[in-house]
Design an enzyme around this catalytic site. Structure first.
Site, PDB file in Angstrom:
ATOM      1  N   GLY A  12      33.417  31.694  42.064  1.00 39.20           N
ATOM      2  CA  GLY A  12      34.406  31.823  40.991  1.00 39.20           C
ATOM      3  C   GLY A  12      35.046  33.201  40.936  1.00 39.20           C
ATOM      4  O   GLY A  12      36.277  33.331  40.802  1.00 39.20           O
ATOM      5  N   HIS A  13      34.233  34.225  41.053  1.00 41.12           N
ATOM      6  CA  HIS A  13      34.760  35.595  40.950  1.00 41.12           C
ATOM      7  C   HIS A  13      35.726  35.885  42.099  1.00 41.12           C
ATOM      8  O   HIS A  13      36.768  36.531  41.902  1.00 41.12           O
ATOM      9  CB  HIS A  13      33.587  36.575  40.957  1.00 41.12           C
ATOM     10  CG  HIS A  13      33.985  37.973  40.669  1.00 41.12           C
ATOM     11  ND1 HIS A  13      34.426  38.391  39.439  1.00 41.12           N
ATOM     12  CD2 HIS A  13      34.047  39.071  41.471  1.00 41.12           C
ATOM     13  CE1 HIS A  13      34.725  39.671  39.485  1.00 41.12           C
ATOM     14  NE2 HIS A  13      34.510  40.107  40.714  1.00 41.12           N
ATOM     15  N   ASP A  45      44.017  27.514  48.853  1.00 40.74           N
ATOM     16  CA  ASP A  45      45.379  28.070  48.983  1.00 40.74           C
ATOM     17  C   ASP A  45      45.673  28.660  50.364  1.00 40.74           C
ATOM     18  O   ASP A  45      46.208  29.778  50.468  1.00 40.74           O
ATOM     19  CB  ASP A  45      45.595  29.163  47.913  1.00 40.74           C
ATOM     20  CG  ASP A  45      45.494  28.587  46.513  1.00 40.74           C
ATOM     21  OD1 ASP A  45      45.681  27.365  46.354  1.00 40.74           O
ATOM     22  OD2 ASP A  45      45.209  29.366  45.581  1.00 40.74           O
ATOM     23  N   GLY A  72      30.549  38.560  41.532  1.00 38.23           N
ATOM     24  CA  GLY A  72      30.574  39.261  40.260  1.00 38.23           C
ATOM     25  C   GLY A  72      29.223  39.368  39.585  1.00 38.23           C
ATOM     26  O   GLY A  72      28.928  40.336  38.885  1.00 38.23           O
ATOM     27  N   HIS A 140      39.996  56.032  26.272  1.00 40.87           N
ATOM     28  CA  HIS A 140      40.187  57.404  26.770  1.00 40.87           C
ATOM     29  C   HIS A 140      38.868  58.138  27.016  1.00 40.87           C
ATOM     30  O   HIS A 140      37.892  57.958  26.297  1.00 40.87           O
ATOM     31  CB  HIS A 140      41.024  58.210  25.759  1.00 40.87           C
ATOM     32  CG  HIS A 140      40.320  58.411  24.450  1.00 40.87           C
ATOM     33  ND1 HIS A 140      39.496  59.483  24.202  1.00 40.87           N
ATOM     34  CD2 HIS A 140      40.281  57.649  23.324  1.00 40.87           C
ATOM     35  CE1 HIS A 140      39.007  59.402  22.988  1.00 40.87           C
ATOM     36  NE2 HIS A 140      39.458  58.290  22.426  1.00 40.87           N
ATOM     37  N   HIS A 149      29.849  46.564  35.752  1.00 40.58           N
ATOM     38  CA  HIS A 149      30.717  45.416  35.461  1.00 40.58           C
ATOM     39  C   HIS A 149      30.990  45.402  33.957  1.00 40.58           C
ATOM     40  O   HIS A 149      30.071  45.252  33.149  1.00 40.58           O
ATOM     41  CB  HIS A 149      29.990  44.123  35.888  1.00 40.58           C
ATOM     42  CG  HIS A 149      30.781  42.875  35.650  1.00 40.58           C
ATOM     43  ND1 HIS A 149      30.315  41.643  36.012  1.00 40.58           N
ATOM     44  CD2 HIS A 149      31.998  42.655  35.102  1.00 40.58           C
ATOM     45  CE1 HIS A 149      31.213  40.718  35.700  1.00 40.58           C
ATOM     46  NE2 HIS A 149      32.239  41.314  35.128  1.00 40.58           N
TER      47      HIS A 149
END
Ligand code: JB3
Length: 210
Positions: A12-13, A45, A72, A140, A149
């Site tokens: 999936g990731h 694809d 992931g 920031h 992650h």
């Protein structure tokens, strides 16, 4: 000549990583490396499997010099794969989806992938091969270590520091100026109001160690 890149993992990731590479626009995807897909079989694809990890050196020798880690879930596995790829000689470009907003003063180290609509605000520093996932915010002056992650929708407020290999769960919030140690897991939706020591797992609102 268009630069070529291979994606490691085809779950999936990796699908989201594919989208980021296409949106970033600087690299042509040569294929995926994942033993789950036979060499030469279609992944998606128009992108094909190049086989399992035993093919990595051939792929590199064939002129595919860049790599994106498309796994992931598992920080330890990601680190192991990163070390193996580094030894072979692959380069790890920083990849940024076109919809992400990155301050000009932010710095992002090699191999880190910034997913759609993420925001990295001014003077933030993000270490190697991290993931700033979909719609996550790194405010920031944050200091984000290596292989961290930040999961979808998480919000890391100003001046927070996060150690290597830590995971910030989806929609978690870390309030400003807190320090999170290495190898920490923060559960989805947690609100972190205090510093977190290394190796902890913390969950809930306000977040507590379990
Ligand atoms: O929730 C979101 C937005 N993303 C999740 C992501 C962070 O983690 C996603 O929904 C999944 O929960 C998970 O995605 P990931 O890491 O792609 O997991 P999975 O879909 O299980 O795919 C992992 C792929 O990596 C599988 O196809 C494995 O065969 C492959 N793999 C595992 N170990 C490996 C290795 N591939 C290679 N080349 N080498 C390995 O050592």
């Amino acid at each position: 000549m268009e630069k070529k890149i291979v994606i490691i993992g085809a779950g999936g990731h990796a699908g989201v990583v594919k989208d980021v590479i296409e949106s970033d626009g600087r690299y042509a995807i040569a294929g995926v490396i994942d033993a789950r897909f036979a060499k030469g079989s279609l992944w998606k694809d128009g992108i094909y499997s190049l086989g399992g990890d035993e093919e990595l050196e051939h792929v590199f020798e064939a002129g595919v010099g860049n790599v994106a880690i498309g796994i992931g879930q598992n920080a330890q596995l990601r680190f192991k794969i990163y070390s193996k790829l580094k030894k072979i000689g692959f380069k790890f470009p920083t990849l940024v989806h076109a919809s992400a907003i990155i301050s000009d003063s932010a710095t992002i180290d090699e191999g880190t992938i910034i997913m759609p609509v993420a925001v990295i605000n001014c003077y933030a520093k993000i270490g190697k091969f991290g993931i700033i996932n979909t719609a996550a915010i790194v405010e920031h002056d944050c200091r984000i270590g290596e292989n961290v992650h930040v999961a979808p929708g998480a919000c890391v407020l100003g001046g927070v520091s996060i150690g290597n290999n830590s995971h910030v769960g989806a929609k978690a919030v870390i309030i400003q100026s807190r320090t999170v140690g290495e190898n920490v897991i923060i559960g989805a939706g947690a609100v972190v109001t205090k510093d977190v020591s290394k190796e902890s797992i913390i969950v809930g609102v306000p977040a507590r160690s379990i």
